[in-house]
Design an enzyme around this catalytic site. Structure first.
Site, PDB file in Angstrom:
ATOM      1  N   LYS A  53       2.411  -3.791   6.364  1.00 41.07           N
ATOM      2  CA  LYS A  53       2.777  -3.880   5.240  1.00 41.07           C
ATOM      3  C   LYS A  53       4.202  -3.665   4.747  1.00 41.07           C
ATOM      4  CE  LYS A  53      -1.282  -4.458   3.368  1.00 41.07           C
ATOM      5  NZ  LYS A  53      -1.695  -5.887   2.824  1.00 41.07           N
TER       6      LYS A  53
ATOM      7  N   SER B 294       0.975  -1.105  -0.089  1.00 44.10           N
ATOM      8  CA  SER B 294      -0.007   0.020   0.050  1.00 44.10           C
ATOM      9  C   SER B 294       0.878   1.380   0.029  1.00 44.10           C
ATOM     10  CB  SER B 294      -0.708   0.103   1.318  1.00 44.10           C
ATOM     11  OG  SER B 294      -1.327   1.132   1.548  1.00 44.10           O
TER      12      SER B 294
ATOM     13  N   TYR C  83      -1.354  -0.813  10.953  1.00 45.53           N
ATOM     14  CA  TYR C  83      -1.475  -1.317   9.774  1.00 45.53           C
ATOM     15  C   TYR C  83      -0.391  -0.915   8.497  1.00 45.53           C
ATOM     16  CZ  TYR C  83      -3.313  -1.371   4.943  1.00 45.53           C
ATOM     17  OH  TYR C  83      -3.397  -1.446   3.518  1.00 45.53           O
TER      18      TYR C  83
HETATM   19  C1  UD1 Z   1      -6.434   4.581   3.964  1.00 44.59           C
HETATM   20  C2  UD1 Z   1      -5.113   4.035   4.068  1.00 44.59           C
HETATM   21  C3  UD1 Z   1      -4.586   3.187   3.084  1.00 44.59           C
HETATM   22  C4  UD1 Z   1      -5.366   1.907   3.121  1.00 44.59           C
HETATM   23  C5  UD1 Z   1      -6.946   2.506   2.594  1.00 44.59           C
HETATM   24  C6  UD1 Z   1      -7.781   1.333   2.679  1.00 44.59           C
HETATM   25  C7  UD1 Z   1      -3.567   5.886   4.772  1.00 44.59           C
HETATM   26  C8  UD1 Z   1      -2.714   7.192   4.486  1.00 44.59           C
HETATM   27  N1  UD1 Z   1      -4.082   5.345   3.877  1.00 44.59           N
HETATM   28  O1  UD1 Z   1      -6.354   5.131   2.503  1.00 44.59           O
HETATM   29  O2  UD1 Z   1      -3.338   2.544   3.240  1.00 44.59           O
HETATM   30  O3  UD1 Z   1      -5.137   0.872   1.982  1.00 44.59           O
HETATM   31  O4  UD1 Z   1      -7.234   3.283   3.788  1.00 44.59           O
HETATM   32  O5  UD1 Z   1      -8.215   0.753   3.995  1.00 44.59           O
HETATM   33  O6  UD1 Z   1      -3.390   5.458   6.102  1.00 44.59           O
HETATM   34  N2  UD1 Z   1     -12.431  11.055   4.134  1.00 44.59           N
HETATM   35  C9  UD1 Z   1     -13.395  11.780   4.556  1.00 44.59           C
HETATM   36  N3  UD1 Z   1     -14.799  11.247   4.888  1.00 44.59           N
HETATM   37  C10 UD1 Z   1     -14.943   9.969   4.968  1.00 44.59           C
HETATM   38  C11 UD1 Z   1     -13.773   8.965   4.573  1.00 44.59           C
HETATM   39  C12 UD1 Z   1     -12.704   9.777   4.097  1.00 44.59           C
HETATM   40  O7  UD1 Z   1     -13.382  12.845   4.537  1.00 44.59           O
HETATM   41  O8  UD1 Z   1     -15.913   9.588   5.649  1.00 44.59           O
HETATM   42  C13 UD1 Z   1     -11.229  11.483   3.431  1.00 44.59           C
HETATM   43  C14 UD1 Z   1     -10.030  11.145   4.165  1.00 44.59           C
HETATM   44  O9  UD1 Z   1      -9.812  12.292   5.025  1.00 44.59           O
HETATM   45  C15 UD1 Z   1      -9.133  11.197   2.736  1.00 44.59           C
HETATM   46  C16 UD1 Z   1      -9.940  10.610   1.720  1.00 44.59           C
HETATM   47  O10 UD1 Z   1     -10.996  11.042   2.088  1.00 44.59           O
HETATM   48  O11 UD1 Z   1      -8.689  12.218   2.757  1.00 44.59           O
HETATM   49  C17 UD1 Z   1      -9.537   9.253   1.509  1.00 44.59           C
HETATM   50  O12 UD1 Z   1      -9.877   8.509   2.517  1.00 44.59           O
HETATM   51  P1  UD1 Z   1      -9.869   6.714   2.632  1.00 44.59           P
HETATM   52  O13 UD1 Z   1     -11.022   6.639   1.397  1.00 44.59           O
HETATM   53  O14 UD1 Z   1     -10.141   6.388   3.997  1.00 44.59           O
HETATM   54  O15 UD1 Z   1      -8.494   6.357   2.156  1.00 44.59           O
HETATM   55  P2  UD1 Z   1      -7.033   6.558   2.594  1.00 44.59           P
HETATM   56  O16 UD1 Z   1      -7.225   7.214   3.968  1.00 44.59           O
HETATM   57  O17 UD1 Z   1      -6.234   7.336   1.916  1.00 44.59           O
END
Ligand code: UD1
Length: 352
Positions: free
Chosen positions: A158, A126, A154
């Site tokens: 990895k 990842s 997590y």
């Molecule tokens: C995270 C992990 C990644 C993991 C993936 C799948 C990190 C940096 N990344 O990705 O390694 O493989 O999850 O589990 O740890 N967001 C919102 N509201 C929400 C959900 C998300 O605003 O309800 C925003 C988050 O702040 C982020 C973006 O959307 O900026 C993407 O979030 P998300 O889909 O959870 O993925 P990552 O955090 O990038």
């Protein structure tokens, strides 16, 4: 004798899409999965989509005896290893379970592969192994040479598994390994038959948006719009269609097949699988709204612990060496996600 690709975690989101592409590419696959966050129904649908049989064995990779039996029963040439726990927040609450499941599972798998002289290993890593790449100069978009520094248990599982693979390859000339560092996979198969089916409240952005759109949740919470360096203040990610990502695994398998080791050490190499294009949270909300005609109500709330400003890939190495690049847009991924969600509003139908 038929040669098989063993897919661990093949009932899950990325795994099931990869099994479809493998079948379309003429590979025979077997799936093992402990079904702790997936459903056997996905395998049934993969079989139906591809008109092939996909042998499925329910097992946990920590059960070395059961795993060994699979390698005795089938002529396995390659392993694609997806199985693992993957929720960043949860990993801070139950870190030992994460280390046990992810690290012990991978070590067992590599041991059994070695015992059965299985050469090819593709590992689902990842972009989270990079942690906060913005703290280094000129590391956005992120190349594979970027220093690693995962920020959660997590992410550390990895990176530890990557290190274990590198050590194993130094000692075993038979082992050829591809470490694939995924950015943010989204979307679903265009048929709408398979897709992401998170248990409980989704952690990830797109599944949450889709559940708001379909009426299962009231509003999206946007985790912070005060990130300096982002055009609209929300974090930047490299979102890639899961079908493109799945195809990256076939490209990696072909690459491994073409490699001849020197007979002293094995082979291992890291490849980023991303588009090279960053999108903010608001970009994604708007792309989803454009693709589906739905409006997504949201509130901006506090930042989420552990989130970083920017994870955008430099995918040049995979473009050149694997001859792989993304073909599908974020809008297409949103349309495919919506198609999957409307056809399966409760996912594969287990209790939520
Ligand atoms: C995270 C992990 C990644 C993991 C993936 C799948 C990190 C940096 N990344 O990705 O390694 O493989 O999850 O589990 O740890 N967001 C919102 N509201 C929400 C959900 C998300 O605003 O309800 C925003 C988050 O702040 C982020 C973006 O959307 O900026 C993407 O979030 P998300 O889909 O959870 O993925 P990552 O955090 O990038």
């Amino acid at each position: 004798m038929t040669e098989y690709v063993l897919v661990t975690g093949g009932a899950g989101y990325i795994g099931s899409h990869t099994v479809v592409e493998l079948a379309n590419g003429g590979y025979h696959t077997i799936v093992v999965d402990n079904l702790c966050n997936s459903s056997e129904e996905s395998i049934r649908r993969v079989e139906e989509l591809t008109s092939t049989k996909v042998p499925f064995i329910k097992l946990d990779l920590r059960d070395q005896e059961a795993l060994d039996k699979v390698f005795t029963d089938y002529n396995i040439k390659s392993v694609i290893h997806f199985a693992g726990l993957k929720a960043v927040g949860e990993s801070t609450k139950i870190p030992l379970e994460y280390y046990d499941c992810n690290v012990t599972g991978a070590v067992n798998l590599l041991k059994v592969m070695q015992a059965h002289k299985v050469p090819n290993f593709v590992f689902s890593s990842s972009a989270t192994v990079y942690g906060d790449a913005t703290k280094y100069e000129n590391m956005i978009p992120i190349p594979e040479e970027c220093p690693t520094g995962p920020m959660s248990p997590y992410g550390r599982t990895k990176l530890f598994i990557e290190d274990i693979i590198r050590d194993a390859a130094s000692a075993d000339p038979n082992l050829k390994a591809a470490i694939l560092r995924y950015f943010n996979p989204i979307g679903a198969h265009p048929s709408g038959r398979i897709g992401e089916d998170p248990l409980g409240i989704p952690n990830n952005l797109l599944p949450f948006i889709a559940q708001v759109a379909v009426g299962r949740r009231e509003k999206l919470q946007v985790f912070g719009n005060d990130y300096e360096g982002s055009p609209d203040g929300t974090p930047i990610r490299d979102y890639i269609h899961v079908v493109d990502l799945a195809k990256g695994h076939l490209a990696a398998l072909s690459k491994l097949d073409s490699i001849k080791t020197d007979g002293i050490q094995g082979f291992v190499r890291e490849w980023n699988l991303g588009s090279g294009k960053g999108s903010t949270v608001f970009d994604i909300i708007h792309a989803f709204e454009r693709a589906t005609g739905k409006t997504i109500p949201y509130d901006v709330v506090a930042r989420r612990n552990g989130d970083v400003l920017d994870l955008t890939a430099k995918p040049t190495r995979a473009n050149i060496e694997l001859k792989w690049e993304v073909q599908l847009s974020v809008e297409q991924a949103c349309r495919d996600l919506w198609n999957w969600t409307t056809k399966n509003p409760l996912g594969y139908g287990h209790e939520h």
